[in-house]
Write a protein that holds these residues in place. Sequence first.
Motif, PDB file in Angstrom:
ATOM      1  N   UNK A   1     -19.606   2.538  -4.823  1.00  0.00           N
ATOM      2  CA  UNK A   1     -18.693   3.495  -3.794  1.00  0.00           C
ATOM      3  C   UNK A   1     -17.573   3.571  -4.950  1.00  0.00           C
ATOM      4  N   UNK A   2     -16.918   2.930  -6.055  1.00  0.00           N
ATOM      5  CA  UNK A   2     -15.798   3.359  -6.636  1.00  0.00           C
ATOM      6  C   UNK A   2     -15.987   4.159  -7.786  1.00  0.00           C
ATOM      7  N   UNK A   3     -17.222   4.852  -7.871  1.00  0.00           N
ATOM      8  CA  UNK A   3     -17.507   5.753  -8.999  1.00  0.00           C
ATOM      9  C   UNK A   3     -18.030   6.970  -8.276  1.00  0.00           C
ATOM     10  N   UNK A   4     -18.229   7.234  -7.008  1.00  0.00           N
ATOM     11  CA  UNK A   4     -18.901   7.917  -6.400  1.00  0.00           C
ATOM     12  C   UNK A   4     -18.243   9.366  -6.558  1.00  0.00           C
ATOM     13  N   UNK A   5     -16.974   9.414  -7.064  1.00  0.00           N
ATOM     14  CA  UNK A   5     -16.472  10.782  -6.958  1.00  0.00           C
ATOM     15  C   UNK A   5     -16.261  11.347  -8.453  1.00  0.00           C
ATOM     16  N   UNK A   6     -16.856  10.477  -9.204  1.00  0.00           N
ATOM     17  CA  UNK A   6     -17.201  10.815 -10.730  1.00  0.00           C
ATOM     18  C   UNK A   6     -18.412  11.812 -10.870  1.00  0.00           C
ATOM     19  N   UNK A   7     -18.136  12.935 -11.422  1.00  0.00           N
ATOM     20  CA  UNK A   7     -19.429  13.729 -11.795  1.00  0.00           C
ATOM     21  C   UNK A   7     -19.961  13.796 -13.098  1.00  0.00           C
ATOM     22  N   UNK A   8     -21.462  13.554 -13.119  1.00  0.00           N
ATOM     23  CA  UNK A   8     -22.034  13.412 -14.237  1.00  0.00           C
ATOM     24  C   UNK A   8     -22.660  14.927 -14.670  1.00  0.00           C
ATOM     25  N   UNK A   9     -23.095  15.260 -15.806  1.00  0.00           N
ATOM     26  CA  UNK A   9     -23.686  16.631 -16.182  1.00  0.00           C
ATOM     27  C   UNK A   9     -24.468  16.962 -15.032  1.00  0.00           C
ATOM     28  N   UNK A  10     -25.532  15.872 -14.725  1.00  0.00           N
ATOM     29  CA  UNK A  10     -26.475  15.980 -13.741  1.00  0.00           C
ATOM     30  C   UNK A  10     -26.231  16.606 -12.460  1.00  0.00           C
ATOM     31  N   UNK A  11     -24.823  15.962 -11.978  1.00  0.00           N
ATOM     32  CA  UNK A  11     -24.415  16.491 -10.641  1.00  0.00           C
ATOM     33  C   UNK A  11     -23.932  17.889 -10.734  1.00  0.00           C
ATOM     34  N   UNK A  12     -23.239  17.937 -12.086  1.00  0.00           N
ATOM     35  CA  UNK A  12     -22.598  19.456 -11.966  1.00  0.00           C
ATOM     36  C   UNK A  12     -23.649  20.632 -11.942  1.00  0.00           C
ATOM     37  N   UNK A  13     -24.855  20.326 -12.783  1.00  0.00           N
ATOM     38  CA  UNK A  13     -25.879  21.254 -12.736  1.00  0.00           C
ATOM     39  C   UNK A  13     -26.555  21.322 -11.323  1.00  0.00           C
ATOM     40  N   UNK A  14     -26.803  20.248 -10.765  1.00  0.00           N
ATOM     41  CA  UNK A  14     -27.023  20.281  -9.431  1.00  0.00           C
ATOM     42  C   UNK A  14     -26.196  20.954  -8.325  1.00  0.00           C
ATOM     43  N   UNK A  15     -24.986  20.769  -8.407  1.00  0.00           N
ATOM     44  CA  UNK A  15     -24.306  21.432  -7.354  1.00  0.00           C
ATOM     45  C   UNK A  15     -23.916  22.846  -7.623  1.00  0.00           C
ATOM     46  N   UNK A  16     -23.965  23.356  -8.765  1.00  0.00           N
ATOM     47  CA  UNK A  16     -23.695  24.889  -9.138  1.00  0.00           C
ATOM     48  C   UNK A  16     -25.110  25.597  -8.877  1.00  0.00           C
ATOM     49  N   UNK A  17     -24.812  26.474  -8.092  1.00  0.00           N
ATOM     50  CA  UNK A  17     -26.030  27.396  -7.526  1.00  0.00           C
ATOM     51  C   UNK A  17     -25.288  28.833  -7.847  1.00  0.00           C
ATOM     52  N   UNK A  18     -26.041  29.723  -8.968  1.00  0.00           N
ATOM     53  CA  UNK A  18     -25.614  30.990  -9.025  1.00  0.00           C
ATOM     54  C   UNK A  18     -26.118  31.854  -8.092  1.00  0.00           C
ATOM     55  N   UNK A  19     -26.974  31.525  -7.068  1.00  0.00           N
ATOM     56  CA  UNK A  19     -27.437  32.551  -6.074  1.00  0.00           C
ATOM     57  C   UNK A  19     -26.479  32.469  -4.925  1.00  0.00           C
ATOM     58  N   UNK A  20     -25.431  31.661  -4.913  1.00  0.00           N
ATOM     59  CA  UNK A  20     -24.406  31.579  -3.806  1.00  0.00           C
ATOM     60  C   UNK A  20     -23.401  32.664  -4.117  1.00  0.00           C
ATOM     61  N   UNK A  21     -22.782  33.032  -3.027  1.00  0.00           N
ATOM     62  CA  UNK A  21     -21.651  33.986  -3.379  1.00  0.00           C
ATOM     63  C   UNK A  21     -20.504  33.015  -3.835  1.00  0.00           C
ATOM     64  N   UNK A  22     -19.555  33.719  -4.728  1.00  0.00           N
ATOM     65  CA  UNK A  22     -18.487  32.790  -5.514  1.00  0.00           C
ATOM     66  C   UNK A  22     -17.784  31.883  -4.560  1.00  0.00           C
ATOM     67  N   UNK A  23     -17.405  32.487  -3.257  1.00  0.00           N
ATOM     68  CA  UNK A  23     -16.441  31.794  -2.370  1.00  0.00           C
ATOM     69  C   UNK A  23     -17.029  30.375  -1.840  1.00  0.00           C
ATOM     70  N   UNK A  24     -18.530  30.361  -1.800  1.00  0.00           N
ATOM     71  CA  UNK A  24     -19.164  29.112  -1.324  1.00  0.00           C
ATOM     72  C   UNK A  24     -19.438  28.125  -2.666  1.00  0.00           C
ATOM     73  N   UNK A  25     -19.077  28.379  -3.775  1.00  0.00           N
ATOM     74  CA  UNK A  25     -19.195  27.294  -4.818  1.00  0.00           C
ATOM     75  C   UNK A  25     -18.095  26.589  -4.867  1.00  0.00           C
ATOM     76  N   UNK A  26     -17.623  25.737  -3.969  1.00  0.00           N
ATOM     77  CA  UNK A  26     -16.732  25.047  -3.890  1.00  0.00           C
ATOM     78  C   UNK A  26     -16.944  23.602  -4.098  1.00  0.00           C
TER      79      UNK A  26
END
Length: 607
Positions: free
Chosen positions: A58-83
């Motif tokens: 719970x105390x590290x759930x806001x820390x992003x790993x490389x795996x998280x970053x890759x999972x969250x980035x989706x180049x098929x989305x419109x730019x404004x949706x990549x928040x």
Amino acid sequence: MARPTNVRSRRKLINPVFHLQTKEEDDSQLTKGIIKIVRRTGQLNLSGRSLANVPERMFTMYELTDEDTAKYIDFNKEPEEENWWQFKPLTYLDLSSNVLQEIPGQIGMFEDLTVLNLQDNNITSLPPEIGKLTKLTKLNLSHNKINLLPKEFYNLIELQVLSMAHNNLEKLSKHFGDLVMLQQLDLSHNVLTKLPSGMGFLVRLTEINLSHNKLIELPPDLVNLRGLLKLDVTHNDLVYLPKMEELTKLQFLYAQHNNIEEIPDFEGCTHLQQIYFGNNYIKEVSAEFCENMSNLKILELRDNKIETIPNEIAMLQHLIRLDLTNNDLTDLPHSLGLLAHLQNLQVEGNKLKKIRADIIKGGTIRILKHLKEKLDSEEYENIPKASSNVAHEPKTFPDRYTMKHSRALNLTMKQLTTVPDEVFEEAKTAEVTIVDLCKNKFPSVPGGLKLIAENLTELNLSMNSLTEIPEFISECSKLKYFDVGNNLLSNLPDCLSALISLRELVLSTNRFSSVPQCVYSMVGLEILLASDNKITEIDVEGLQNLKRIATLDLTNNNISQIPPQLGNMTQLRSVELKGNCFRQPRYAILDQGTASVLSYLRDKIPK
């Protein structure tokens, strides 16, 4: 060996047999899916997961790993949706109904928390870091084992709602008065013997629950809480209460089960509606008390030592319920008969010598009628009139602010025959849920009531001149309490069968020859009061549709026979049948209570 139960207890006790989850098992409760929701919403609910420890993830759930970053980035989305990087900070955290024994200091990292729920655990103390949560507005610590609060706790100066019920608190710091934003405070079920004097600084408080402690006195500065609406000090060791004259907005006072010997000074408390002083040692009800309580609706004085009631009791013209059970009364003042608004008068357990037993057994209306008949002109002239104590006449219709604050439209005792639609339009804007139109002269139900029908939970139309109830009342789908007593009704529209949420229905003192058929479709009904009508028979088959019915009052009707099958309705907890013309069961059996009556009836069922 006892068979294990499948029911999970709300309170979880730690013992050697109980399997505590390991830290790894606790961590596994906080899945990646849940973390993703937390990042998106800022809310985390881990209630009822048998947690023995707060998950370290719970105390590290806001820390992003490389795996998280890759999972969250989706180049098929419109730019404004990549928040994906714009996470909401944690503002809501629920760890209730677990088996936590401690809260780690890292809790202080969530400085944006506004709501924290830790109730129903085994927490014995709070970490000093709790004081870093300075944005908290609501904190629930009830049902734990906390006996002392750290000094840093009093840094939570934005708290508005604090519940610490069912803990082991023995004392509070003088710094408790620093929590100046508090509006609701629950300290019930602790072991407090006194309160700090700083309580008087909590001027925004509207509700305080101090019940089930060991308080022997209340701090004098408690009277500074001029915004207080509700005070509960039941089940303590109080011998007296301070003068209440400064608590001008107080509406509800609960002080049962103490050692109080006299009723305090309530001068100035003109908004008091309900007072409960049962199970004390009060010996007197003063004339001054009656003169100051012009708006009182409920007065509970059962199980005291009261010997007399003053004639000034007639000044309590708004009184609906008066409980004098188990006192030392030998007589009742005739002026009680002038309380036309009184619906429930309890005098059992007294040694009344001047009123026949059959009159007392006849119930409230019979007693009041007897007292009024005994009231002679000289007594009437000597009774002070309630109006002489009122400085000015209140406005006929409340404004929107008043209704918004109370969620109620109260128009009792105003001699009204109609209400403008504009009033109900204001009530709709104010989100009113309670309407009280009793003790007026309405020949029909105001049509404007339809504007707020869908929001109503309580509707009181009693003591008017109504001959019918309009069909739009069936649109009150949330209605739980409906009172049409003391009118001229002989039937109800069939469409009222739609009121399946209704819990209490009052039909008393009308012209019903039978219980309306629509009543038997109100499946949520728990209380049915139909005394003082012309009902000739009991429809057991209809009553059996009401699976939740617990109270049935058919006093003073024309019922000539009680069906034995009524005895099979064992869910009934209170059945009142006195004042009818049947021969069986006898009054001696009725006096033994509901269980005896039902048992008697069951024995009469043909085998």
